[in-house]
Design a protein around this motif. Structure first.
Motif, PDB file in Angstrom:
ATOM      1  N   GLN A 125       0.706  -1.464   0.408  1.00  0.00           N
ATOM      2  CA  GLN A 125       0.039   0.297  -0.069  1.00  0.00           C
ATOM      3  C   GLN A 125       0.877   0.956   0.069  1.00  0.00           C
ATOM      4  O   GLN A 125       0.915   2.513  -0.716  1.00  0.00           O
ATOM      5  CB  GLN A 125      -1.400   0.295   1.266  1.00  0.00           C
ATOM      6  N   GLN A 126       1.836   1.067   0.278  1.00  0.00           N
ATOM      7  CA  GLN A 126       3.671   2.583   0.884  1.00  0.00           C
ATOM      8  C   GLN A 126       3.023   1.950  -1.007  1.00  0.00           C
ATOM      9  O   GLN A 126       3.465   3.256  -1.056  1.00  0.00           O
ATOM     10  CB  GLN A 126       3.768   2.152   1.962  1.00  0.00           C
ATOM     11  N   ARG A 127       3.717   1.251  -1.227  1.00  0.00           N
ATOM     12  CA  ARG A 127       4.102   1.382  -2.404  1.00  0.00           C
ATOM     13  C   ARG A 127       3.151   2.368  -3.937  1.00  0.00           C
ATOM     14  O   ARG A 127       4.081   3.003  -4.362  1.00  0.00           O
ATOM     15  CB  ARG A 127       4.789  -0.025  -2.870  1.00  0.00           C
ATOM     16  N   GLU A 128       2.622   2.074  -3.404  1.00  0.00           N
ATOM     17  CA  GLU A 128       1.597   2.060  -4.382  1.00  0.00           C
ATOM     18  C   GLU A 128       0.931   4.187  -3.899  1.00  0.00           C
ATOM     19  O   GLU A 128       0.342   4.099  -5.071  1.00  0.00           O
ATOM     20  CB  GLU A 128      -0.058   1.083  -4.651  1.00  0.00           C
ATOM     21  N   LEU A 129       0.978   3.881  -2.999  1.00  0.00           N
ATOM     22  CA  LEU A 129       0.575   5.897  -2.260  1.00  0.00           C
ATOM     23  C   LEU A 129       2.207   6.024  -3.626  1.00  0.00           C
ATOM     24  O   LEU A 129       1.879   7.209  -4.074  1.00  0.00           O
ATOM     25  CB  LEU A 129       0.878   5.898  -0.938  1.00  0.00           C
ATOM     26  N   GLN A 130       3.469   5.456  -3.096  1.00  0.00           N
ATOM     27  CA  GLN A 130       4.306   6.700  -3.701  1.00  0.00           C
ATOM     28  C   GLN A 130       4.797   6.517  -4.892  1.00  0.00           C
ATOM     29  O   GLN A 130       4.480   7.692  -5.627  1.00  0.00           O
ATOM     30  CB  GLN A 130       5.581   5.667  -3.273  1.00  0.00           C
ATOM     31  N   THR A 131       3.921   5.377  -6.006  1.00  0.00           N
ATOM     32  CA  THR A 131       3.958   5.454  -7.227  1.00  0.00           C
ATOM     33  C   THR A 131       2.908   5.970  -7.971  1.00  0.00           C
ATOM     34  O   THR A 131       3.080   6.874  -8.604  1.00  0.00           O
ATOM     35  CB  THR A 131       3.466   3.710  -7.673  1.00  0.00           C
ATOM     36  N   ARG A 132       1.223   6.653  -6.821  1.00  0.00           N
ATOM     37  CA  ARG A 132       0.807   7.034  -7.515  1.00  0.00           C
ATOM     38  C   ARG A 132       1.033   8.329  -7.381  1.00  0.00           C
ATOM     39  O   ARG A 132       0.522   9.698  -8.075  1.00  0.00           O
ATOM     40  CB  ARG A 132      -0.412   7.116  -6.534  1.00  0.00           C
ATOM     41  N   VAL A 133       1.300   8.713  -6.280  1.00  0.00           N
ATOM     42  CA  VAL A 133       2.732  10.878  -6.343  1.00  0.00           C
ATOM     43  C   VAL A 133       3.014  10.297  -6.921  1.00  0.00           C
ATOM     44  O   VAL A 133       3.031  11.821  -7.683  1.00  0.00           O
ATOM     45  CB  VAL A 133       3.236  10.599  -4.213  1.00  0.00           C
ATOM     46  N   ALA A 134       4.151   9.905  -7.491  1.00  0.00           N
ATOM     47  CA  ALA A 134       5.411   9.688  -8.989  1.00  0.00           C
ATOM     48  C   ALA A 134       4.203  10.082  -9.965  1.00  0.00           C
ATOM     49  O   ALA A 134       5.056  11.262 -10.790  1.00  0.00           O
ATOM     50  CB  ALA A 134       6.048   8.935  -8.380  1.00  0.00           C
ATOM     51  N   LEU A 135       3.557   9.346  -9.651  1.00  0.00           N
ATOM     52  CA  LEU A 135       2.729   9.542 -11.506  1.00  0.00           C
ATOM     53  C   LEU A 135       1.576  10.821 -11.447  1.00  0.00           C
ATOM     54  O   LEU A 135       1.994  11.397 -12.293  1.00  0.00           O
ATOM     55  CB  LEU A 135       1.723   8.049 -11.422  1.00  0.00           C
ATOM     56  N   GLU A 136       1.652  11.480 -10.768  1.00  0.00           N
ATOM     57  CA  GLU A 136       0.890  12.468 -10.699  1.00  0.00           C
ATOM     58  C   GLU A 136       1.819  13.422 -11.114  1.00  0.00           C
ATOM     59  O   GLU A 136       1.298  14.910 -11.724  1.00  0.00           O
ATOM     60  CB  GLU A 136       0.159  12.895  -9.191  1.00  0.00           C
ATOM     61  N   LEU A 137       3.117  13.230 -10.257  1.00  0.00           N
ATOM     62  CA  LEU A 137       4.043  14.053 -10.381  1.00  0.00           C
ATOM     63  C   LEU A 137       4.379  14.658 -11.936  1.00  0.00           C
ATOM     64  O   LEU A 137       4.759  15.938 -12.339  1.00  0.00           O
ATOM     65  CB  LEU A 137       5.123  14.756  -9.527  1.00  0.00           C
ATOM     66  N   ILE A 138       4.237  13.379 -12.899  1.00  0.00           N
ATOM     67  CA  ILE A 138       4.692  13.423 -13.497  1.00  0.00           C
ATOM     68  C   ILE A 138       3.997  13.636 -15.004  1.00  0.00           C
ATOM     69  O   ILE A 138       3.888  14.294 -15.814  1.00  0.00           O
ATOM     70  CB  ILE A 138       5.248  11.858 -13.960  1.00  0.00           C
ATOM     71  N   SER A 140       1.813  15.578 -13.826  1.00  0.00           N
ATOM     72  CA  SER A 140       1.944  17.067 -13.639  1.00  0.00           C
ATOM     73  C   SER A 140       2.877  18.071 -14.684  1.00  0.00           C
ATOM     74  O   SER A 140       3.194  18.653 -15.769  1.00  0.00           O
ATOM     75  CB  SER A 140       1.561  17.627 -12.311  1.00  0.00           C
ATOM     76  N   LYS A 141       3.883  17.288 -14.876  1.00  0.00           N
ATOM     77  CA  LYS A 141       5.022  17.910 -15.254  1.00  0.00           C
ATOM     78  C   LYS A 141       4.957  17.945 -16.911  1.00  0.00           C
ATOM     79  O   LYS A 141       5.320  18.869 -17.797  1.00  0.00           O
ATOM     80  CB  LYS A 141       6.397  16.765 -15.375  1.00  0.00           C
ATOM     81  N   PHE A 142       4.718  16.789 -17.045  1.00  0.00           N
ATOM     82  CA  PHE A 142       4.119  15.849 -18.710  1.00  0.00           C
ATOM     83  C   PHE A 142       2.812  17.173 -19.198  1.00  0.00           C
ATOM     84  O   PHE A 142       3.336  17.708 -20.866  1.00  0.00           O
ATOM     85  CB  PHE A 142       3.270  14.646 -18.524  1.00  0.00           C
ATOM     86  N   GLU A 143       1.927  17.238 -18.504  1.00  0.00           N
ATOM     87  CA  GLU A 143       0.719  18.974 -18.709  1.00  0.00           C
ATOM     88  C   GLU A 143       1.761  20.089 -18.844  1.00  0.00           C
ATOM     89  O   GLU A 143       1.175  20.958 -20.677  1.00  0.00           O
ATOM     90  CB  GLU A 143       0.083  18.958 -17.418  1.00  0.00           C
ATOM     91  N   TYR A 145       4.577  21.062 -19.790  1.00  0.00           N
ATOM     92  CA  TYR A 145       5.578  20.679 -20.967  1.00  0.00           C
ATOM     93  C   TYR A 145       4.137  20.411 -21.816  1.00  0.00           C
ATOM     94  O   TYR A 145       5.143  21.646 -22.914  1.00  0.00           O
ATOM     95  CB  TYR A 145       6.121  19.379 -20.861  1.00  0.00           C
ATOM     96  N   ARG A 146       3.611  19.793 -22.022  1.00  0.00           N
ATOM     97  CA  ARG A 146       2.952  19.941 -23.239  1.00  0.00           C
ATOM     98  C   ARG A 146       2.333  21.219 -23.646  1.00  0.00           C
ATOM     99  O   ARG A 146       2.407  21.495 -24.548  1.00  0.00           O
ATOM    100  CB  ARG A 146       1.613  18.845 -22.834  1.00  0.00           C
ATOM    101  N   ASN A 147       1.658  21.760 -22.528  1.00  0.00           N
ATOM    102  CA  ASN A 147       0.925  23.229 -23.049  1.00  0.00           C
ATOM    103  C   ASN A 147       2.307  24.545 -23.168  1.00  0.00           C
ATOM    104  O   ASN A 147       1.335  25.137 -24.200  1.00  0.00           O
ATOM    105  CB  ASN A 147       0.351  23.323 -21.396  1.00  0.00           C
ATOM    106  N   LYS A 148       3.442  23.968 -22.792  1.00  0.00           N
ATOM    107  CA  LYS A 148       4.173  24.665 -24.012  1.00  0.00           C
ATOM    108  C   LYS A 148       4.288  25.427 -24.815  1.00  0.00           C
ATOM    109  O   LYS A 148       4.911  25.814 -25.554  1.00  0.00           O
ATOM    110  CB  LYS A 148       5.313  24.635 -23.064  1.00  0.00           C
ATOM    111  N   ILE A 149       4.485  23.612 -25.219  1.00  0.00           N
ATOM    112  CA  ILE A 149       4.443  22.817 -26.676  1.00  0.00           C
ATOM    113  C   ILE A 149       3.722  23.516 -27.591  1.00  0.00           C
ATOM    114  O   ILE A 149       3.592  24.447 -28.201  1.00  0.00           O
ATOM    115  CB  ILE A 149       5.319  21.566 -26.782  1.00  0.00           C
ATOM    116  N   ILE A 150       2.270  23.347 -26.839  1.00  0.00           N
ATOM    117  CA  ILE A 150       1.132  24.017 -27.700  1.00  0.00           C
ATOM    118  C   ILE A 150       1.491  25.914 -27.705  1.00  0.00           C
ATOM    119  O   ILE A 150       0.649  26.091 -29.219  1.00  0.00           O
ATOM    120  CB  ILE A 150       0.099  23.928 -26.883  1.00  0.00           C
ATOM    121  N   GLN A 151       1.411  26.142 -26.535  1.00  0.00           N
ATOM    122  CA  GLN A 151       1.235  27.595 -26.756  1.00  0.00           C
ATOM    123  C   GLN A 151       2.490  27.800 -27.626  1.00  0.00           C
ATOM    124  O   GLN A 151       2.417  29.136 -28.701  1.00  0.00           O
ATOM    125  CB  GLN A 151       2.094  28.152 -25.186  1.00  0.00           C
TER     126      GLN A 151
END
Length: 193
Positions: A125-138, A140-143, A145-151
């Protein structure tokens, strides 16, 4: 444990009965000896007075002795039966105690396995939580970066600004168009010197 306690109570009751029976047997044996002694004394006295009376007394003594011996034999049979029952009860108690020990061992083993499984679940459960947090961070960064590319893509001259949400394919097409135009422009500049 309830069965063992019940059997132990039965065992105590039987042992108490056995002690009482033994005590009664001892008392009867003492009584028999005393009566034999008394009767022998009386017999000796009467025998000297009357021969016939002596014979009657001896018959009475023998009858009483037989009766007492019969009672003693019955008591001894009862004692033997009680002893057998006590042995059986002790054997049953020993078996039940062994089974209880085995059951306790299995219960402790299952508890240890359950605790280990719970620890493993918690770790997962702790690993899943850490993975979710990391995924959300990635994500967010991807979005971002994508917005900057679109802009950057759609703020370039000659590229029409989108009216609705842009798909990745549309962004790639717009970028490819810009790149192609730049290549053409660069080649034109080369040709003109």
């Amino acid at each position: 444990t309830g069965t063992i306690s019940s059997l132990q109570r039965q065992l105590e009751i039987k042992e108490s009965q056995l002690r009482r029976t033994r005590s009664e047997t001892e008392m009867l044996q003492k009584k028999l000896k005393k009566q034999e002694s008394q009767l022998q004394d009386m017999s000796d006295k009467f025998c000297s007075l009357r021969e016939q009376k002596c014979e009657e007394t001896m018959v009475t003594i023998e009858e009483e002795n037989r009766s007492l011996r019969q009672v003693i034999m019955e008591q001894e049979t009862k004692v033997a039966a009680q002893n057998k029952l006590i042995s059986e009860l002790q054997e049953t108690i020993s078996q039940l105690q062994a089974e209880a020990r085995t059951n306790r061992y299995h219960i402790r083993k299952q508890q240890r396995q359950q605790e280990a499984a719970q620890r493993e679940v918690k770790t997962l459960q702790q690993r899943e939580l850490q993975t979710r947090v990391a995924l959300e961070l990635i994500t967010s960064k991807f979005e971002k970066y994508r917005n900057k590319i679109i802009q950057a893509t759609f703020s370039t001259a000659g590229i029409k600004a989108p009216q609705a949400e842009v798909t990745d394919e549309e962004v790639l097409e717009a970028m490819q168009k810009i790149i192609n135009e730049r290549i053409e422009f660069h080649q034109m500049l080369k040709q003109k010197g």
